[in-house]
Scaffold this active site. Structure first.
Site, short mmCIF file in Angstrom:
data_model
loop_
_atom_site.label_atom_id
_atom_site.label_comp_id
_atom_site.label_asym_id
_atom_site.label_seq_id
_atom_site.Cartn_x
_atom_site.Cartn_y
_atom_site.Cartn_z
N ARG A 52 0.97 -1.25 0.09
CA ARG A 52 0.09 -0.03 0.13
C ARG A 52 1.03 1.38 -0.02
O ARG A 52 1.96 1.26 0.15
CB ARG A 52 -0.80 -0.01 1.15
CG ARG A 52 -0.38 -0.15 2.48
CD ARG A 52 -1.29 -0.29 3.61
NE ARG A 52 -0.94 -0.95 4.78
CZ ARG A 52 -1.55 -1.36 5.53
NH1 ARG A 52 -2.71 -1.88 5.47
NH2 ARG A 52 -1.04 -2.28 6.84
N GLU A 63 -3.58 5.84 4.03
CA GLU A 63 -2.96 4.67 2.91
C GLU A 63 -4.04 4.65 1.80
O GLU A 63 -5.27 4.70 1.89
CB GLU A 63 -3.04 3.70 3.73
CG GLU A 63 -2.22 3.76 4.93
CD GLU A 63 -2.02 2.49 5.92
OE1 GLU A 63 -0.84 2.33 6.42
OE2 GLU A 63 -3.02 1.70 5.91
N LYS A 76 -8.78 0.58 -1.41
CA LYS A 76 -9.29 1.04 -0.20
C LYS A 76 -8.42 2.32 0.11
O LYS A 76 -7.27 2.31 0.00
CB LYS A 76 -9.23 0.14 0.98
CG LYS A 76 -9.85 0.75 2.48
CD LYS A 76 -9.99 -0.50 3.12
CE LYS A 76 -8.91 -1.21 3.79
NZ LYS A 76 -9.05 -1.98 5.06
N GLN A 147 -12.42 -2.71 17.42
CA GLN A 147 -12.40 -3.62 16.30
C GLN A 147 -12.68 -4.85 17.45
O GLN A 147 -12.73 -6.13 16.87
CB GLN A 147 -11.53 -4.01 15.54
CG GLN A 147 -11.34 -2.89 14.50
CD GLN A 147 -10.27 -3.25 13.54
OE1 GLN A 147 -10.09 -4.21 13.20
NE2 GLN A 147 -10.18 -2.30 12.74
N THR A 208 -4.04 -3.29 19.39
CA THR A 208 -3.79 -2.04 20.00
C THR A 208 -3.49 -0.86 18.89
O THR A 208 -3.17 -1.17 17.93
CB THR A 208 -2.56 -2.14 21.04
OG1 THR A 208 -1.17 -2.19 20.22
CG2 THR A 208 -2.75 -2.93 22.16
N VAL A 231 -2.52 -8.15 15.42
CA VAL A 231 -3.15 -7.38 14.49
C VAL A 231 -2.88 -5.77 14.54
O VAL A 231 -2.76 -5.15 13.50
CB VAL A 231 -4.56 -7.48 14.60
CG1 VAL A 231 -5.60 -6.47 13.71
CG2 VAL A 231 -4.95 -8.84 14.69
N GLY A 232 -2.46 -5.20 15.61
CA GLY A 232 -2.33 -3.85 15.73
C GLY A 232 -0.99 -3.17 15.03
O GLY A 232 -1.04 -1.97 14.53
N ASP A 234 0.72 -2.15 12.24
CA ASP A 234 0.52 -2.18 10.88
C ASP A 234 1.11 -1.11 10.08
O ASP A 234 0.58 -0.48 8.72
CB ASP A 234 -0.99 -1.92 10.51
CG ASP A 234 -1.61 -0.88 11.45
OD1 ASP A 234 -0.74 -0.03 11.93
OD2 ASP A 234 -2.90 -0.76 11.42
N VAL A 300 -0.75 -7.39 9.09
CA VAL A 300 -0.96 -6.01 8.82
C VAL A 300 -2.07 -5.43 7.91
O VAL A 300 -2.49 -4.07 7.87
CB VAL A 300 0.33 -5.22 8.17
CG1 VAL A 300 1.71 -5.81 8.80
CG2 VAL A 300 0.51 -6.11 6.74
#
Length: 364
Positions: A52, A63, A76, A147, A208, A231-232, A234, A300
């Protein structure tokens, strides 16, 4: 591809998307998006992929995430601003587009804020279902923001998690999450610290928001057989795992060129070994190799997941009769005469209607 001369675009607004999810049910949407993500990952090599494009500031990031196969292009537009709650805004806001590759005509313009939460949860659960021990039932969920409910329900339905241990530096966020999960078939408890939450858990999910190199999970907290869903982290300069956690784990990523820049592995040497998740799905590479192995999904967020989510929501909206037809492209009688749309069908502009010259000078 649609063959009408002038392209029409379906617009799925935020209220329409909320209505779609309410009609389908959130569990069905999460499961449907997860299935679509898996389907698209299994045809990985058919996509034109790139990392991205990001514009960073001191307070966040904006982004663009593009991807295309032979028939459809998707992108996106998404932000990440951890302090947005001070302005009454979500940390993450997004919208997306599906277009025809053959003509470039935009066919779908859709909200993706709610959809991103659904697709992120779906991707997390799909990865855990593939990489975690099959008997995994206890999950620690670190970071209980916008989320977190979606993550909890995705892991309940797609992985079989039954006990959820919550921790957030903002205890009110954990209490909000616990309240929202009442009656959802989960044994939920709010823990005093991260160590207490993760001790004895099968799956650790970190979601987070702070844009910093953090150490949410440290190596000494990790027990044999755990699966970590990170997950946080990124973007560059934003991580959640101590390097020692990665060193003792088998690490799986979405798109390695992007993860090397933005993921947990940004803190590791360039030759640190990772496996792209699609290779596990298609049997090209192995996932978990033993019950005692520690696995990490360094997530990410990748454009292919948004492609899948846009496709699923577009098809579902059509089935439910949702969405508004809008015109994003001017309808010119002669496509080579764009100027003509400014004349055709309009009366001449009078002097009183003209924009003042001073304003033109100021905005030029």
């Amino acid at each position: 591809m649609q063959t009408d001369r002038y392209p029409t675009t379906v617009y799925l607004s935020a209220p329409e998307m909320i209505r779609l999810v309410q009609l389908m049910g959130l569990p069905a949407c999460i499961a449907g998006v997860a299935a679509r993500i898996e389907r698209e990952f299994l045809r990985w090599n058919e996509f034109d992929k790139s990392a991205r494009v990001a514009c960073h500031s001191d307070v966040g990031v904006i982004e663009l995430m593009p991807i295309a196969d032979k028939s459809q292009f998707a992108f996106k537009h998404v932000n990440g601003h951890p302090t947005n709650h001070r302005h009454g805004l979500p940390t993450v806001m997004a919208f997306g587009v599906l277009s025809d590759v053959e003509t470039g005509a935009p066919r779908l313009l859709s909200e993706l804020t709610l959809t991103t939460a659904i697709r992120t949860a779906a991707m997390s659960a799909l990865a855990a279902r593939t990489l975690a021990r099959p008997e995994s039932r206890i999950m620690a969920l670190i970071g209980n923001g916008a989320q977190s409910e979606f993550q909890a329900l995705a892991f309940r339905d797609l992985v079989g998690v039954r006990e959820l241990r919550l921790f957030d530096t903002d205890r009110a966020a954990s209490e909000k999450l616990a309240a929202n999960l009442v009656g959802q078939g989960l044994d939920v408890s709010v823990r005093q610290n991260i160590a207490e939450a993760v001790r004895g858990a099968d799956i650790l999910t970190t979601v987070t928001a702070d844009k910093t190199n953090a150490t949410i999970l440290m190596a000494h907290m990790i027990e044999p057989g755990m699966h970590i869903n990170a997950v946080g982290g990124d973007c560059p300069g934003k991580t959640e795992l101590q390097a020692g956690v990665l060193e003792k784990s088998a690490v799986f990523v979405e798109f390695e060129p992007q993860s090397r820049i933005e993921g947990e592995i940004q803190q590791m040497p360039a030759d640190f070994p990772v496996t792209e998740f699609w290779q596990v799905l298609n049997g090209q590479c192995v996932g978990r190799t033993s019950a005692s192995q520690v696995t990490v999904f360094d997530s990410v967020g990748f454009a292919l997941e948004d492609f899948a989510a846009l496709a699923f929501m577009s098809e579902t909206a059509a089935q439910l009769g949702l969405g508004e037809i809008i015109e994003l492209v001017p309808h010119a009688a002669d496509p080579k005469n764009l100027y003509g749309v400014l004349r055709d069908g309009f009366a001449p502009v009078t002097a009183s209607e003209q924009v003042p010259a001073m304003f033109v000078e100021q905005t030029a």
